[in-house]
Scaffold this motif. Structure first.
Motif, mmCIF file in Angstrom:
data_model
loop_
_atom_site.group_PDB
_atom_site.id
_atom_site.type_symbol
_atom_site.label_atom_id
_atom_site.label_comp_id
_atom_site.label_asym_id
_atom_site.label_seq_id
_atom_site.Cartn_x
_atom_site.Cartn_y
_atom_site.Cartn_z
ATOM 1 N N LEU A 1 39.914 36.731 45.693
ATOM 2 C CA LEU A 1 39.030 35.853 47.219
ATOM 3 C C LEU A 1 40.087 35.583 47.716
ATOM 4 O O LEU A 1 41.184 35.379 47.351
ATOM 5 C CB LEU A 1 39.225 34.446 45.572
ATOM 6 C CG LEU A 1 37.447 34.705 44.520
ATOM 7 C CD1 LEU A 1 37.607 33.739 44.545
ATOM 8 C CD2 LEU A 1 36.763 35.216 45.002
ATOM 9 N N GLN B 1 40.280 32.803 51.018
ATOM 10 C CA GLN B 1 39.762 31.571 51.601
ATOM 11 C C GLN B 1 40.686 30.898 52.579
ATOM 12 O O GLN B 1 41.193 31.067 52.853
ATOM 13 C CB GLN B 1 39.521 30.668 50.482
ATOM 14 C CG GLN B 1 39.651 29.311 50.364
ATOM 15 C CD GLN B 1 38.879 28.132 50.291
ATOM 16 O OE1 GLN B 1 38.228 28.617 48.451
ATOM 17 N NE2 GLN B 1 39.307 26.873 50.260
ATOM 18 N N SER C 1 35.636 28.933 53.291
ATOM 19 C CA SER C 1 34.972 30.069 53.375
ATOM 20 C C SER C 1 35.210 31.031 52.776
ATOM 21 O O SER C 1 36.590 31.798 52.774
ATOM 22 C CB SER C 1 34.199 30.759 54.728
ATOM 23 O OG SER C 1 34.115 29.816 55.639
ATOM 24 N N VAL C 2 35.070 31.145 51.760
ATOM 25 C CA VAL C 2 35.590 32.847 51.102
ATOM 26 C C VAL C 2 34.404 34.229 50.985
ATOM 27 O O VAL C 2 33.631 33.901 50.809
ATOM 28 C CB VAL C 2 35.107 31.966 49.566
ATOM 29 C CG1 VAL C 2 35.909 32.769 48.500
ATOM 30 C CG2 VAL C 2 35.606 30.193 49.073
ATOM 31 N N ARG D 1 35.095 37.227 49.084
ATOM 32 C CA ARG D 1 35.354 38.710 47.386
ATOM 33 C C ARG D 1 35.454 40.251 48.168
ATOM 34 O O ARG D 1 33.960 40.724 48.632
ATOM 35 C CB ARG D 1 33.980 38.405 46.604
ATOM 36 C CG ARG D 1 34.419 39.263 45.533
ATOM 37 C CD ARG D 1 33.171 39.351 44.546
ATOM 38 N NE ARG D 1 33.734 40.338 43.491
ATOM 39 C CZ ARG D 1 32.101 40.531 43.263
ATOM 40 N NH1 ARG D 1 31.421 39.769 42.587
ATOM 41 N NH2 ARG D 1 32.281 41.590 41.795
ATOM 42 N N HIS E 1 44.648 33.467 48.988
ATOM 43 C CA HIS E 1 44.314 34.593 48.080
ATOM 44 C C HIS E 1 45.070 34.387 46.770
ATOM 45 O O HIS E 1 46.030 33.735 46.252
ATOM 46 C CB HIS E 1 45.121 36.190 49.016
ATOM 47 C CG HIS E 1 46.367 35.837 48.826
ATOM 48 N ND1 HIS E 1 46.799 34.848 50.499
ATOM 49 C CD2 HIS E 1 47.370 36.373 48.541
ATOM 50 C CE1 HIS E 1 48.247 35.365 50.520
ATOM 51 N NE2 HIS E 1 49.135 35.446 49.064
ATOM 52 N N PHE F 1 39.803 26.425 45.205
ATOM 53 C CA PHE F 1 38.675 27.824 45.855
ATOM 54 C C PHE F 1 37.613 27.100 45.769
ATOM 55 O O PHE F 1 36.932 26.385 44.756
ATOM 56 C CB PHE F 1 39.082 29.050 45.184
ATOM 57 C CG PHE F 1 40.835 29.816 45.745
ATOM 58 C CD1 PHE F 1 40.151 30.619 46.396
ATOM 59 C CD2 PHE F 1 41.830 28.957 45.336
ATOM 60 C CE1 PHE F 1 41.337 31.244 47.065
ATOM 61 C CE2 PHE F 1 42.374 29.578 45.472
ATOM 62 C CZ PHE F 1 42.525 30.950 46.497
ATOM 63 N N LYS G 1 34.755 29.498 45.211
ATOM 64 C CA LYS G 1 34.615 30.213 44.265
ATOM 65 C C LYS G 1 34.536 29.768 43.512
ATOM 66 O O LYS G 1 36.110 29.767 43.408
ATOM 67 C CB LYS G 1 34.362 31.138 45.324
ATOM 68 C CG LYS G 1 33.165 30.791 46.422
ATOM 69 C CD LYS G 1 31.564 31.506 46.107
ATOM 70 C CE LYS G 1 31.232 31.256 47.680
ATOM 71 N NZ LYS G 1 29.333 30.439 47.546
#
Ligand code: S6P
Ligand code: ZN
Length: 180
Positions: free
Chosen positions: A105, A107, A112-113, A115, A132, A164, A166
């Motif tokens: 991940l 960010q 904003s994230v 994957r 990260h 994070f 997400k």
């Protein structure tokens, strides 16, 4: 260990995964990263991952570290690293997946994230100025080598404070990225 002027090298070993000597090992257990997982009922001594790096005390401009992450979940969340920004805003790094399956991940400072999935033999560039976090979504160990500048520094606090946006969870047998 030779001095950095002579270069240095290690073997990546499997069974168990590690780096040949001289190396050092840092083990991260659930109790070291409780604020990362939503649920926390599991045994605090549960090992989530370990980071093995050269036992090199002299400053170097480049180094590497092997992360070996177990397979498992805390609640519905897959095992993951704490995650960090680098203190140096211009320092990225490269991850090489040696075994297993997982994702990264990334960010940015605005939250904003994205994957990026990683499996054995994948090489991934992690740009500077993004937090990260690696996540093991597979059934076995997730093993990757990170190559980076040690003076990049680890800033854990900034991403811990914000978190994070997400998280990677299991839903009906599938790996799902959902809002935190
Ligand atoms: C270092 C690199 C990795 C991580 C390791 C553990 O820049 O990104 O070696 O340190 O995967 O993750 P964390 O977030 O606990 O440092
Ligand atoms: Zn890093």
């Amino acid at each position: 260990m030779k001095s950095r002027h002579e270069g240095f090298s290690h073997k990546v070993t499997s069974n168990p995964w590690g780096l040949s000597e001289p190396s050092k090992v840092v083990v991260r257990r659930l109790k070291d990263m409780k604020e990362c997982f939503k649920a926390c009922e599991e045994d605090p001594e549960t090992e989530i991952y370990r980071v093995i790096s050269p036992a090199e005390e002299e400053p170097c401009d480049m180094t590497y570290a092997l992360t070996v992450m177990k397979s498992g979940k805390i609640g519905d969340e897959f095992f993951m690293t704490k995650g960090h920004f680098h203190k140096r805003q211009d320092a990225g790094e490269v991850y090489m997946c040696m075994d297993g399956e997982g994702c990264l991940l990334l960010q940015d400072r605005l939250g904003s994230v994205i994957r990026l999935d990683m499996a054995k033999d994948d090489v991934v560039y992690v740009p500077p100025a993004v937090a990260h976090r690696a996540v093991n979504t597979g059934k076995g160990d997730f093993v990757f080598l990170a190559v980076y500048s040690p003076d990049a520094g680890h800033d854990y606090e900034s991403i811990l404070r914000r978190g994070f946006a997400k998280r990677v969870v299991e839903r009906g047998g599938s790996v799902v990225l959902e809002d935190s």
